[in-house]
Structure formats: C-alpha cells, structure tokens
Write an enzyme that holds these catalytic residues in place. Structure first.
Site, PDB file in Angstrom:
ATOM      1  N   ASP A   1       0.815  -1.227   0.000  1.00  0.00           N
ATOM      2  CA  ASP A   1       0.000   0.000   0.000  1.00  0.00           C
ATOM      3  C   ASP A   1       0.846   1.273   0.000  1.00  0.00           C
ATOM      4  OD1 ASP A   1      -2.273  -1.584   0.047  1.00  0.00           O
ATOM      5  OD2 ASP A   1      -2.461  -1.518   2.234  1.00  0.00           O
ATOM      6  N   GLU A   2       2.065   1.190  -0.534  1.00  0.00           N
ATOM      7  CA  GLU A   2       2.957   2.351  -0.549  1.00  0.00           C
ATOM      8  C   GLU A   2       3.299   2.791  -1.970  1.00  0.00           C
ATOM      9  OE1 GLU A   2       4.038   4.121   1.937  1.00  0.00           O
ATOM     10  OE2 GLU A   2       3.547   2.912   3.701  1.00  0.00           O
TER      11      GLU A   2
END
Length: 279
Positions: free
Chosen positions: A224-225
C-alpha cells in the site's frame, strides 16, 4: 492512412524542448491535436504527452525523431491510440469494481481489451463467463508460491500489458510485486496513506472521520505504498454506520479504479520518483 498517435516523453528539464520537438513533428506531416506538459521543480524532470495525427506509423516516426530525442535526452515512446491495451483483472469475492470495468469496456468507455479474470475464489465465475471472458480460478490451497507462479504464467500467456487488482484481497509476495512494477494497479479501499490493511472503513468509522475515500496506486513490494494515480472522497457524518461507509466506499472504489485504468490505457501516467504525473 492517417493514424492517431500518442507521443510521450520525459527528460531533464531545460529550455527549448517543445520548440525543438514540435517543428520536427510538423516536418514529417504530423498535426499536434492536443498537448500537455509539466516541469517538476522537485525532481528536475520535464514530462510531455502529445496526441498527433500522423501519416507515418509509430515505429517509423520513432526512428525519424530518434536523433533529436538523443540530443535532448528524451526517454520517449509512441503509441497507436487505435490499439486497445490488454488488461488482466484479478478479483476475490467483491465484484463491484470488476463489474464496473467490464461494463465500461463493453460500452466503449474504456479503451482496453479484457483478456481474462483471475480469482482465488469461484464467486465471480458465472458473471465473468456470461460476458464471454476467460476465468482462471487460482486457489491458495496449493501454496502462495505455486499460485503466484501460475498467475504470472497467465499474465504472460494472455499478453496482458496491465494487471488490475480489482479488490483482489491477497497480499502479494515481494517477488511478484517487483516483477509487475509499473504495470499493475491496485484499488485500495481507503484514502491512503490513512487506514491501511484490513477493514479500513471500520477503522475510519471508529475514528469518527468526516471524509472517506479510495486510492488507485501502482503495486510495489512495499504494501500500500506504491505511487498514487487517483483518489476520490465523499463526506460522511457521525450518523453514517460502518456498513454504510462500506457501501459508499464501493461506489468510490469503482470510479477511481476505472479512471486509473483509462489513464493508463491512454498513456497518461508517468512514474516520477515515488509519485506519478498524469497528463
């Protein structure tokens, strides 16, 4: 035969780039119908996307402008807009993003060709096959490594240029994520960087937030980066329950993901360090 092409390039920012490129395209019979540019003061890079009508195919035109591109240190490519991008979709049990992508493709709103759907469940098989699309059930029972190896082979066999995680509720291995970097888009059911991981709407509800949203981003090995492509939000009040937030969120997720997929298929997205530029 006139072709509709997209010329995209990035380069170190310097004066005179467009002043050099535009006359060169005109000299080869091209007509620039739309153009967007951005110079990033933080990274020192210049980005451009031009839509052209051209009497020359992309390969031949690329060869003709190659000397100037080398002089200007342009990292460029030419794409034919008539060619639809091949997309493989991955999904688990929630079908709202999948259905939206299929519908928008069928009505011509997305310039893509869906080459199949991968899932770790059988839930969406009937719907997908009703639309005449291949369905690949890849259960996790055989182990993550074997499942991902088969997933990668389907990507290669189908010729997919983009893999879309349309609420595919699996954490990808670092090796899998790295192998698809720049050509895999995920929809996260949260307005990142807040509320990562499982049940973000319930996390948001517990914190009493007044705005919820969704984020489409490129997949990287960092969960999720990845670089963010598109986001959207909706205002909520104290009276909205967690389940109501989930329902609102599904609408946002579908629209955000379809925009990100369309922009990718139209060759609008540039990676720019840890961010993106969308022209």
């Amino acid at each position: 035969m006139t072709r509709n092409l997209v010329l995209r390039f990035r380069s170190p920012d310097r004066p005179g780039i467009i002043a050099t490129v535009a006359p060169l395209l005109t000299a080869h019979g091209c007509d620039i119908r739309a153009a967007e540019v951005y110079g990033d003061p933080d990274t020192g890079h210049f980005f451009s996307r031009m839509e052209l009508t051209s009497p020359i195919g992309p390969d031949r035109l690329a060869a003709l402008i190659a000397p100037a591109a080398a002089d200007l240190s342009l990292d460029c490519d030419l794409k034919d807009l008539a060619r639809k991008q091949k997309v493989l979709i991955a999904v688990s049990k929630f079908g709202h993003c999948l259905v939206d992508l299929i519908h928008k493709t069928e009505i011509g709103q997305l310039p893509i060709e869906i080459v199949g759907v991968v899932s770790n469940h059988e839930t969406m098989r009937k719907l997908v096959e009703w639309h005449g699309l291949p369905y690949h059930h890849l259960p996790m029972a055989d182990g993550k490594a074997a499942q991902e190896a088969r997933f990668l082979s389907i990507i290669e066999e189908s010729g997919a240029e983009l893999t879309v995680l349309a609420r595919y509720m699996q954490i990808l291995s670092d090796e899998f994520s790295t192998s698809l970097e720049g050509r895999c888009i995920n929809i996260h059911h949260s307005f990142l960087p807040s509320f990562k991981g499982a049940k973000p709407y319930h996390q948001a509800h517990a914190r009493g937030v007044k705005i919820i949203g969704a984020t489409a981003h490129f997949v990287t090995a960092d969960l999720d980066e990845g670089p963010i492509i598109e986001q959207d939000v909706r205002r909520v009040s104290h009276s909205v329950t967690a389940d109501e937030m989930v329902a609102i969120g599904r609408e946002i997720e579908a629209s955000v993901l379809s925009r990100a997929v369309r922009w990718h298929a139209e060759h609008r997205i540039f990676a720019n360090a840890s961010k993106t530029v969308v022209l």
